[in-house]
Design an enzyme around this catalytic site. Structure first.
Site, short mmCIF file in Angstrom:
data_model
loop_
_atom_site.label_atom_id
_atom_site.label_comp_id
_atom_site.label_asym_id
_atom_site.label_seq_id
_atom_site.Cartn_x
_atom_site.Cartn_y
_atom_site.Cartn_z
N GLY A 107 0.82 -1.19 0.00
CA GLY A 107 0.00 0.00 0.00
C GLY A 107 0.86 1.25 0.00
O GLY A 107 1.99 1.24 0.49
N SER A 108 0.34 2.35 -0.54
CA SER A 108 1.06 3.62 -0.48
C SER A 108 0.86 4.25 0.90
O SER A 108 0.08 3.77 1.72
CB SER A 108 0.55 4.55 -1.58
OG SER A 108 0.89 4.01 -2.85
N GLY A 109 1.58 5.34 1.14
CA GLY A 109 1.48 6.03 2.43
C GLY A 109 2.65 5.76 3.34
O GLY A 109 2.69 6.27 4.47
N HIS A 110 3.63 4.96 2.85
CA HIS A 110 4.81 4.63 3.66
C HIS A 110 6.09 5.22 3.07
O HIS A 110 7.18 4.78 3.40
CB HIS A 110 4.98 3.11 3.75
CG HIS A 110 3.76 2.40 4.23
ND1 HIS A 110 3.18 2.68 5.44
CD2 HIS A 110 3.00 1.43 3.66
CE1 HIS A 110 2.11 1.90 5.60
NE2 HIS A 110 1.98 1.14 4.54
N LYS A 133 5.94 -7.35 2.84
CA LYS A 133 5.67 -7.14 4.26
C LYS A 133 4.50 -8.04 4.67
O LYS A 133 3.53 -8.21 3.91
CB LYS A 133 5.33 -5.67 4.53
CG LYS A 133 6.45 -4.71 4.11
CD LYS A 133 6.23 -3.28 4.56
CE LYS A 133 4.96 -2.62 4.05
NZ LYS A 133 4.86 -2.54 2.58
N ASP A 179 -1.23 -8.26 1.01
CA ASP A 179 0.05 -8.25 0.28
C ASP A 179 0.54 -9.68 0.04
O ASP A 179 0.98 -10.01 -1.06
CB ASP A 179 1.11 -7.48 1.07
CG ASP A 179 0.85 -5.97 1.08
OD1 ASP A 179 0.36 -5.45 0.07
OD2 ASP A 179 1.15 -5.33 2.11
N HIS A 223 -0.07 1.29 9.86
CA HIS A 223 -1.35 1.75 9.33
C HIS A 223 -2.23 2.28 10.46
O HIS A 223 -3.44 2.41 10.31
CB HIS A 223 -2.09 0.62 8.64
CG HIS A 223 -1.24 -0.15 7.68
ND1 HIS A 223 -0.55 -1.27 8.05
CD2 HIS A 223 -0.96 0.07 6.39
CE1 HIS A 223 0.12 -1.72 7.00
NE2 HIS A 223 -0.10 -0.93 5.99
#
Lengths: 331, 331
Positions: free
Chosen positions: A53-56, A104, A109, A218
């Site tokens: 996921g994006s945001g990291h 991860k 994922d 998250h």
């Protein structure tokens, strides 16, 4: 919610445009939302693909380049990329020597990378997979069976990336990645929640005088909450569970003190001073360190520590040149 | 106030301990609060000293190292360092070829660097000074007569640092630094205030749906406030005043999209995509770009843009190797 965005549903596409504008040395495949090296590796070399996921950010797209990843697959914010996306990345970077997937440990994922690996195999691309699970805070969590994969992922990408660059074969690179994951432990704490653009309000409520101990990237809950405390005290909350889970004495370590996105560098350095002092008291030798924002949780204020048992081979791979937007050093 | 600190009055000393722990290649003079290279430059080479109030990290301590600064002097948060501190740094790094002081245009900094330069001269150290004043937002401000010195300072430190490393004499390095400052312009906007640890509450009140246009790096007021708007709109507020102040067409430019401390990388990249599109529309050629946190304002959410008119000489100095905690690349 005040953020530099145009619309919640356009965050990923718009930020990829910025990545492409800022990094002409990379190629963004906008259809599949994959970030690739502009100059691919030599034929016969193992390639590395990560994603999630994006945001990291900078993880994972910021770690594409010489000495680290060959491609990063971007899902929507906090959402796994699809098997199709991962397959496209895998096929794009394969140089005939196989591809390592670095994943991860989050259920979505793991499933989607697994499916992509099967599809790639059907297309004749050999894939090995390492699933990182270094977060000692909790056993199962919102989106995870088993431990969550967090900070060690950065170290796996750097160290396995250096081995692949040097010409190691897929079995060797995969075994090394497994060993790095097995020898690394992490723990995070949050001062604030993050705010997912598509949600528009903080993921969790954290009172003005409390800290979440053992938080996930998250905003998944951790172990418990404590009242706000001095950095020297908070450093103990970060370091003690890590040291309790694995014996880090008797050899060199690599330590990362990571900011979660909203914490400024002056605080990260201050906290690192406390972490380093605790590690020294515990007889842990820090051979290399990294202080900054490497695996973040949008705008969350907070920090995580990752400690990795290293050895001469690992330190040599760590020191090898790397040239990515997020991690860069020369010989 | 939730921060990784022990006590407001110990923030600087504690964070310097962390810098020393994280960077064994640097030397921290804790008495004078100066960060120095571990391996000093060769005799006969011009040295660069910068400094100012803390809270803008990585500026300036994170820019000490090969190809950039020789020493950075740290004042308390948002407070100028004293002449004694600056003098100690200047004398420590002088290699007989003189020292360039790089000073952001804030009254306290300018006065204290001036006094230190006089004291150094009395001790036989030749000092030249460049005062940066690239912020087009306001003419005078809380702590400044004239324009404020902001983002261009990072570019001056990199480019003049490369020239000094290559053996240029003091007059040449100083003239180059003046030219970089004269050819650079910046503008910043804030989504939130910062919180100074010793104060304990936000420096200014900004409603949940408003943005401060033209903010300074200490939370000084800007030009006006506007309601929250899409990134594409906010990018115009950043870029238009910069382009209105200097003609950047007809040659290459270096562009920095800088985070103010509390803004995550995904938003900075997204905003950079909008900035790059506007520059292209305006006929400005971006030859090099930098997206990240380089000159911050504690935990402020916000961003600034800096555009520099460059030429082949400047681009060559920009591309020269640099090895500092905050900016690092090889040949």
């Amino acid at each position: 919610m005040k953020k530099f965005i145009n619309a919640p549903e356009a965050v990923l596409a718009d930020s990829l445009r910025g990545v492409q504008a800022a990094h002409p040395e990379l190629v963004v495949d906008f259809e599949h939302r994959v970030i690739l090296r502009g100059t691919p590796k030599a034929q016969g070399t193992v390639a590395l693909v990560s994603g999630g996921g994006s945001g990291h950010e900078p993880l994972h797209g910021g770690f594409v380049g010489e000495g680290m990843l060959d491609a990063a697959v971007a899902g929507e914010v906090f959402t796994s990329p699809t098997p199709d996306q991962i397959l496209a990345a895998t096929k794009a970077v394969d140089r005939g020597a196989g591809v390592l997937h670095i994943v991860k440990n989050y259920t979505g994922d793991v499933l989607n990378f697994e499916m992509a690996a099967e599809l790639a195999a059907a297309d004749g691309v050999e894939v090995a997979t390492v699933v990182t699970n270094d977060d000692v805070a909790v056993q199962d969590s919102t989106w995870t069976a088993g431990r969550r994969g967090v900070g060690v992922t950065v170290l796996v990408e750097k160290i396995a990336g250096a081995a692949a660059e040097a010409g190691a074969d897929l079995a060797t690179v995969a075994a090394l990645a497994e060993r790095i994951n097995a020898n690394g432990r992490s723990f995070g704490i949050a001062l604030t929640s993050c705010t997912v653009p598509a949600v528009g309000h903080p993921t969790f409520d954290l009172p003005d005088d409390e800290i979440e101990i053992g938080v996930g990237i998250h905003g998944e809950p951790g172990r418990h909450r404590i009242p706000i405390a001095p950095a020297a005290e908070l450093a103990k909350h970060l370091v003690e569970p890590v040291l309790a889970d694995l014996d880090f004495t008797g050899g060199p370590t690599i330590v990362m003190l990571n900011g979660l996105g909203g914490t400024p560098l002056i605080e990260l350095y201050l906290l690192y001073g406390e972490v380093a002092a605790l590690l020294e008291q515990a007889g842990v030798t820090v051979a290399r360190s990294l202080v900054g924002n490497y695996i973040t949780s949008l705008d969350m204020a907070g920090a995580s520590v990752t400690v990795l048992k290293a050895d001469d081979e690992v330190l040599k791979l760590w020191d090898a040149p790397v040239n990515t937007p997020g991690l860069r050093w020369g010989r």
